[in-house]
Write an enzyme that holds these catalytic residues in place. Structure first.
Site, PDB file in Angstrom:
ATOM      1  N   ASN A 180     -13.865   0.756  -6.790  1.00 49.15           N
ATOM      2  CA  ASN A 180     -14.852   1.620  -6.526  1.00 49.15           C
ATOM      3  C   ASN A 180     -15.350   2.282  -7.814  1.00 49.15           C
ATOM      4  O   ASN A 180     -15.882   3.406  -7.441  1.00 49.15           O
ATOM      5  CB  ASN A 180     -14.189   2.869  -5.715  1.00 49.15           C
ATOM      6  N   ASP A 211       0.768  -1.045  -0.083  1.00 56.07           N
ATOM      7  CA  ASP A 211      -0.046   0.024  -0.125  1.00 56.07           C
ATOM      8  C   ASP A 211       0.915   1.320   0.116  1.00 56.07           C
ATOM      9  O   ASP A 211       2.040   1.436  -0.662  1.00 56.07           O
ATOM     10  CB  ASP A 211      -0.993  -0.047   1.328  1.00 56.07           C
ATOM     11  N   HIS A 224      -3.604   6.030   3.708  1.00 56.41           N
ATOM     12  CA  HIS A 224      -4.244   4.797   3.213  1.00 56.41           C
ATOM     13  C   HIS A 224      -3.860   3.720   3.798  1.00 56.41           C
ATOM     14  O   HIS A 224      -4.638   2.674   4.404  1.00 56.41           O
ATOM     15  CB  HIS A 224      -4.312   4.925   1.753  1.00 56.41           C
TER      16      HIS A 224
END
Length: 839
Positions: free
Chosen positions: A301, A154, A209
């Site tokens: 998303n 990430d 994040h």
């Protein structure tokens, strides 16, 4: 490499996810590579290369580093490399060159990918998710195990956060700050993990994040501070590949995953996405599967059905059974409006709206997104697997799937029809349900006892096989460059592989070219389940569940070709042209030219060499000799060689010996030598004449690199006025299994293509070209529907392999002629056609 400026890598469609509200999905339109580089969607200075071997070797690195445009080669792990290019190198040309190198499986651009997150929703700020997924019930059985490691791939992790610090992975083999690679893993001072975005040892989160994701997985529980993760006790390995703005390149994602697998980590969270299918990332996931690693991915998303419109890395679930893809639900178990879904592409859902978790600098924030749903599942898997460490990855995934809470609104949206319940995973002491599907082959590689033969195929399955069911009787056949091969076979389990790998042995094959070996489907796993190679749940289908391994015997050769029909006169102000026709298919690694001519006053002459024209695209021209030698006479056994110590400009007539040409002959490296090579001698002045008495080419390269299953970009330029009379030919060395045609413009009445297979013609109406979902992004779809994009993908089996009556062609396709059917009323001038063909 000589094609018009529409370079492509296979069928990659880049759709980079932007960090924004996903009420209206945003995608990049189909762009050329230079345009993609300009937008930042693709790195302009490097490409990713997957080798056939599953390990990094010095020999493979040296092969890639020898490319004339390579400035550095970085090993990403497990046979995958990032090759940095010299400034100004054309990505398409570099990819074509590298794809032709021995041992290279695929070459792809380095695509920018993004975190998957929507803006914060302040109306949800509690830890409803833990209750919703049954975590309190699970905690009665286990709160985690400090020996279990989860890789968070990430934006990094704030490893100093008071709710995370105690649960951070620390590399026991590394001494912090001593500047030494103590554990010899290739990374210096990798104490908490690694920052692949900045190539340093500090994976600190500068975005937020990754820290938020980590808190959901494993914030320390029962410590009186902040929040609790699904695991109260776990080790979080911080692998940063996304930068402060939440974006990063595929090469760094590959390196991060390979780092985790190399350190024995069995589970990773991947809350990011963007770009199209990427062979280097696919290879890394496949090699992680072979190591028993579960790859948890956010579904994305964009609020779309990814069964129809793929979203990566989530959609790798279609190829690898170690991928778990997660959709997002809210506190009422409704599928989130932004969440992607898919009955076959998404495994399950988990809470992903208004999720409170850790953020950098001792803070807590509420985020929404499938990025927030995925770590609930990752945490659940870690909690269960750490309590049941003897289970295989497939057993763990089976338990995860069988333990969901059914939700009516998720039926037909996710494959399990339910939302995560980790409490149910612990509720039963019975073993996980047996995996319902049969075994699949995940890799099959040809090799030989020497570099000049093939005598073995090593097969890797996704699980242990009952060795008694895999015998010579399961081999359907072996084919080679000259057709079917009669051979005797034996099958031997590979020692130490736990019956997941087998060697199929046969007599040595020494003819250069492409080979294939077909076997199955009556090969069973330890539970007696036959092969299910196509994954449809019907086991042991006679042809559909067979597997065909492909490979090639590539031989290094050096051949000399000499011109005939000489001598030819060299006259004032005229050009003398001579050709050499090469029939051998050799991928050039080095080319030298020898010239003999008589002529007074050598500085009158310009000598050039041009490579063959391919599919209507003119070859490359290199100037060998540009008015050198002053008043000296003749060229006598003059050899042009890039490796020569003396430049031709510094030589003297008659130039007897070896010299560097005025331009680099390495421009021909990577090309196929086959075709007509043209030498031109132009006399630029008066009074002095002579004769071209001889010239030859010395070609060093490889032969035998035939069809490999990769996409080959082929292109030609055709004049619309002549299209229906003289379609331009494209030659394949085997029958193509799929063909893609695209063009920047079309006439309103152009309703079909004529495809000439040599033995029969087939009219390919646009209704054949693609399923509905694909035609939505296809300009060659029906204009009556108002579709105006720039390409289409034909249906592979019918378009490429069948005639107008839908009957299979009797012979392999040697050449394909394609032109649009144009009515007399159609207007237009010139159209460029481009073909991508898988062979």
């Amino acid at each position: 490499m000589g094609f018009p400026d529409r370079s492509r890598f296979g069928r990659t469609r880049l759709a980079v996810e932007l960090l924004e509200d996903r009420t209206t999905p945003t995608k990049f339109a189909e762009l050329t590579l230079p345009e993609l580089v300009a937008t930042g969607a693709v790195a302009g200075d490097r490409v990713n290369v997957v080798m056939s071997a599953n390990t990094n070797t010095a020999a493979d690195a040296a092969t890639l580093a020898a490319a004339p445009f390579a400035t550095s080669v970085r090993a990403l792990g497990f046979g995958i490399y990032s090759v940095t290019l010299t400034a100004g190198t054309d990505l398409g040309a570099a990819a074509a060159y590298l794809a032709a190198r021995p041992g290279v499986a695929t070459v792809t651009p380095d695509v920018m990918i993004q975190v998957q997150r929507t803006p914060n929703d302040p109306s949800y700020s509690s830890l409803y998710g833990m209750t919703k997924i049954g975590a309190p019930t699970a905690w009665d059985s286990s709160t985690g195990n400090r020996n279990f490691v989860v890789a968070v791939i990430d934006t990094g992790v704030d490893y100093n956060h008071p709710d995370l610090a105690a649960n951070m992975w620390r590399n026991s083999g590394e001494i912090a700050g001593n500047g030494i690679d103590d554990d010899r893993d290739g990374y210096i001072d990798d104490v908490y993990g690694w920052d692949f975005a900045n190539n340093d040892s500090n994976p600190m989160d500068d975005n937020g994040h990754g820290t938020h994701v980590s808190g959901t997985i494993g914030a320390v529980g029962n410590n009186g501070v902040g929040v609790a993760g699904v695991n109260w006790n776990v080790q979080i390995m911080a692998l940063k590949f996304l930068s402060a703005n939440g974006s990063g390149y595929t090469s760094n994602a590959v390196a991060a995953l390979n780092f985790a697998v190399a350190h024995g980590v069995k589970l990773s969270n991947n809350s990011w996405g963007g770009g199209g299918y990427d062979s280097s990332l696919a290879a890394a996931i496949g090699r992680a599967q072979a190591a028993g690693h579960i790859f948890v991915a956010a579904a994305g998303n964009s609020g779309q059905n990814i069964d129809s419109i793929a979203s990566y890395p989530a959609s790798y679930i279609q190829s690898y059974n170690n991928v778990v893809t997660v959709a997002a639900t809210d506190s009422n178990d409704n599928l989130a409006s932004f969440s992607n879904y898919g009955a076959s592409s998404v495994t399950l859902a988990a809470p992903g709206v208004g999720i409170l978790s850790t953020t950098p600098n001792n803070t807590y924030s509420s985020y929404s997104g499938t990025s927030m749903a995925a770590p609930h599942v990752t945490g659940a898997i870690a909690l269960y697997w750490s309590a049941n460490p003897t289970l295989t990855y497939s057993q763990v995934i089976a338990k995860l799937k069988s333990s969901v809470d059914p939700v009516a609104g998720l039926s037909g949206k996710v494959s399990t029809g339910g939302r995560l319940n980790v409490g149910k995973m612990f509720a039963s002491t019975s073993p996980p349900p047996a995996v319902s599907t049969g075994p699949k082959v995940t890799a099959a590689t040809f090799s030989g006892a020497t570099a000049t033969q093939l005598d073995k195929v090593r097969v890797t399955f996704d699980r242990a096989i009952n060795a008694a069911t895999f015998t010579a009787a399961d081999i359907v056949g072996l084919t080679g460059p000259n057709g079917a091969i009669t051979a005797s076979y034996s099958v031997v389990a590979v020692a130490g592989s736990n019956n997941t790998q087998f060697d199929i042995l046969f007599g040595a094959q020494t003819v250069a070219g492409s080979y294939s070996l077909t076997f199955g489907p009556n090969i069973a796993d330890s539970n007696g389940k036959l092969m299910d190679q196509n994954g449809n749940g019907t086991l042991g289908e006679a042809t559909a569940d067979r597997y065909t391994a492909t490979g090639a015997l590539v031989l290094n050769v050096t051949k000399t070709y000499s011109a005939t029909g000489l001598p030819l006169a060299i006259r004032d102000y005229m050009t003398t042209t001579s050709t050499i026709n090469i029939t051998d298919a050799i991928s050039i690694s080095d080319l030298n030219v020898k010239v003999n001519l008589t002529h007074t006053y050598d500085s009158d002459l310009v000598i050039t060499l041009t490579s063959p024209t391919v599919n209507g695209v003119a070859g490359k021209t290199v100037t060998l000799f540009n008015r050198r030698g002053g008043s000296g006479d003749n060229l006598t056994n003059t050899t042009f060689d890039d490796e020569a110590a003396i430049a031709i400009a510094n030589g003297a007539a008659p130039f007897n010996g070896t010299f560097r040409a005025d331009a680099l002959l390495s421009s021909f490296d990577g090309l196929n030598a086959q075709g007509a090579w043209t030498l031109k001698v132009t006399d630029m002045a008066a009074y002095d004449t002579g004769s071209l008495t001889g010239w030859s080419l010395v070609v060093n390269g490889t032969t035998g690199a035939g069809p490999s299953g990769k996409s080959m970009a082929l292109g030609f330029h055709d004049d619309l006025a002549l299209a229906h009379e003289t379609p331009a030919p494209i030659t394949f060395d085997a029958a193509p299994i799929a063909v893609e045609v695209s063009a920047p413009a079309r006439g309103a009445s152009t309703s079909s293509f004529i495809v000439d297979y040599g033995t029969s013609s087939a009219r390919a109406p646009l209704s054949w070209m693609a399923p509905e979902a694909e035609r939505r992004s296809s300009a060659w779809a029906d204009t009556a529907r108002g579709e105006t994009d720039t390409s289409f993908t034909p249906r592979a089996t019918r378009f490429a392999n069948r005639d107008a009556s839908d009957s299979p062609h009797a012979v392999a396709v040697a050449a394909l002629d394609c032109a649009p059917e144009v009515s007399a009323s159609d207007s237009g001038s010139v159209i460029d056609f481009f073909f991508d063909a898988e062979v």
